[in-house]
Design a protein around this motif. Structure first.
Motif, short mmCIF file in Angstrom:
data_model
loop_
_atom_site.label_atom_id
_atom_site.label_comp_id
_atom_site.label_asym_id
_atom_site.label_seq_id
_atom_site.Cartn_x
_atom_site.Cartn_y
_atom_site.Cartn_z
N ARG A 38 0.84 -1.20 0.00
CA ARG A 38 0.00 0.00 0.00
C ARG A 38 0.87 1.25 0.00
NH1 ARG A 38 -5.39 -0.62 1.32
NH2 ARG A 38 -5.99 -2.80 1.53
N ARG A 107 7.76 -6.52 -5.75
CA ARG A 107 7.75 -7.68 -4.84
C ARG A 107 9.15 -7.97 -4.33
NH1 ARG A 107 2.84 -9.24 -4.49
NH2 ARG A 107 3.52 -10.65 -2.85
N ARG A 128 0.06 -12.42 1.61
CA ARG A 128 -0.44 -13.30 0.56
C ARG A 128 0.58 -14.38 0.16
NH1 ARG A 128 -3.46 -9.70 1.50
NH2 ARG A 128 -5.25 -8.98 0.32
N ASP A 129 1.87 -14.06 0.38
CA ASP A 129 2.94 -14.97 -0.08
C ASP A 129 3.96 -15.20 1.02
OD1 ASP A 129 3.97 -12.41 0.09
OD2 ASP A 129 5.31 -12.66 -1.62
N ARG A 178 -9.83 -8.15 -6.33
CA ARG A 178 -8.45 -8.24 -5.83
C ARG A 178 -8.01 -9.69 -5.69
NH1 ARG A 178 -6.79 -5.58 -0.86
NH2 ARG A 178 -8.91 -5.16 -0.24
N ARG A 185 -1.76 -13.63 -10.62
CA ARG A 185 -0.52 -12.98 -11.08
C ARG A 185 0.60 -14.02 -11.19
NH1 ARG A 185 -0.14 -10.04 -5.43
NH2 ARG A 185 0.81 -11.74 -4.29
O1 DC Z 1 -3.72 -7.18 3.12
P1 DC Z 1 -4.01 -5.91 2.31
O2 DC Z 1 -5.43 -5.84 1.81
O3 DC Z 1 -3.60 -4.69 3.04
O4 DC Z 1 -3.07 -6.07 1.02
C1 DC Z 1 -3.09 -5.11 0.01
C2 DC Z 1 -2.69 -5.73 -1.31
O5 DC Z 1 -1.30 -6.04 -1.28
C3 DC Z 1 -3.41 -7.00 -1.71
O6 DC Z 1 -4.43 -6.74 -2.65
C4 DC Z 1 -2.37 -7.86 -2.33
C5 DC Z 1 -1.06 -7.26 -1.94
N1 DC Z 1 -0.25 -8.11 -1.07
C6 DC Z 1 0.59 -9.01 -1.68
O7 DC Z 1 0.58 -9.12 -2.91
N2 DC Z 1 1.45 -9.76 -0.95
C7 DC Z 1 1.45 -9.65 0.40
N3 DC Z 1 2.30 -10.40 1.11
C8 DC Z 1 0.56 -8.77 1.05
C9 DC Z 1 -0.29 -8.02 0.28
#
Ligand code: DC
Length: 222
Positions: A38, A107, A128-129, A178, A185
């Motif tokens: 963000r 990333r 997420r990862d 999202r 991706r």
């Molecule tokens: O958890 P969040 O909604 O604040 O995350 C925002 C965006 O960041 C989410 O749409 C995907 C990305 N994200 C990511 O790709 N890998 C992460 N480890 C955390 C978030």
């Protein structure tokens, strides 16, 4: 090496609430990895970088500087000496963060930042990862899942508390959009990390989810 608890899952599955509660109950530091994506998005938008242009985002990303500081039970992020707070939680950022976080150069930078954080102490990281890419060797990896209607209800309530008025249907559409981008991706897609413990939070209280995580991680509540 300090302990790393990894909590992955889609938006609204309860990762943040759960990870904060794990931190509060144990003294482990809470780390919000999404906030770093963000911050990247916020800075790119402020600089007028077109977020739908991966080459422009990739070229801009190394300019973003973040400092890390321990504040209570969490790792805080400082940009120009200040925490961004809710400036990184607006619907505009929600709409732009997935394409920005899909850029491999972004990333790589965020993953590099996250891998330094165990120097600060034991950490619980949500994202997420986290268990699949950032700390695949961690012994404590969890994937939270939840029914999309329940996720939308939770997120709508949370956003309303921040003054963002949207219907549950709008929130659900944004979450599902999202999820789709995050799961499809090429680099580090959202998926259940191999060997992670999967927890469906739809009908569980936060305390029940936290208890499962602490039990499986061998961590005692304070
Ligand atoms: O958890 P969040 O909604 O604040 O995350 C925002 C965006 O960041 C989410 O749409 C995907 C990305 N994200 C990511 O790709 N890998 C992460 N480890 C955390 C978030």
């Amino acid at each position: 090496m300090n302990k790393v608890i990894c909590i992955d899952g889609p938006a609204g599955s309860g990762k943040s609430t759960t990870a904060r509660a794990v931190a509060d109950g144990t003294g482990v530091l809470f780390v919000d990895s999404g906030a770093l994506y963000r911050i990247m998005t916020w800075q790119a938008l402020k600089a007028g970088v077109p977020t739908d242009d991966p080459a422009a985002v990739a070229a801009f990303a190394p300019n973003v500087k973040v400092e890390f500081a321990v504040r209570g039970n969490r790792v805080a992020y400082l940009v120009d000496g200040r925490e961004p707070g809710d400036l990184i939680r607006t619907p505009e950022i929600n709409a732009n963060v997935s394409p920005v976080s899909a850029v491999p150069e972004v990333r790589a930078i965020v993953t590099g930042w996250l891998r330094k954080l165990p120097e600060l102490g034991d950490i619980v990281v949500e994202g997420r990862d986290i268990g699949s890419v950032v700390y695949p060797d961690s012994k404590c990896r969890f994937y939270l899942d939840c029914d999309p209607d329940e996720r939308a209800r939770r997120r709508q309530k949370e956003d309303a508390g921040k003054g963002f008025v949207q219907t549950t249907e709008q929130v659900k559409a944004s979450l599902l959009n999202r999820d789709k981008i995050d799961s499809s991706r090429k680099t580090a897609p959202l998926k259940v990390p191999e060997g992670a413990i999967r927890i469906d939070t739809t009908r569980l209280s936060v305390a029940e989810v936290v208890a499962k995580i602490l039990d499986a991680s061998g961590i005692a509540a304070k």
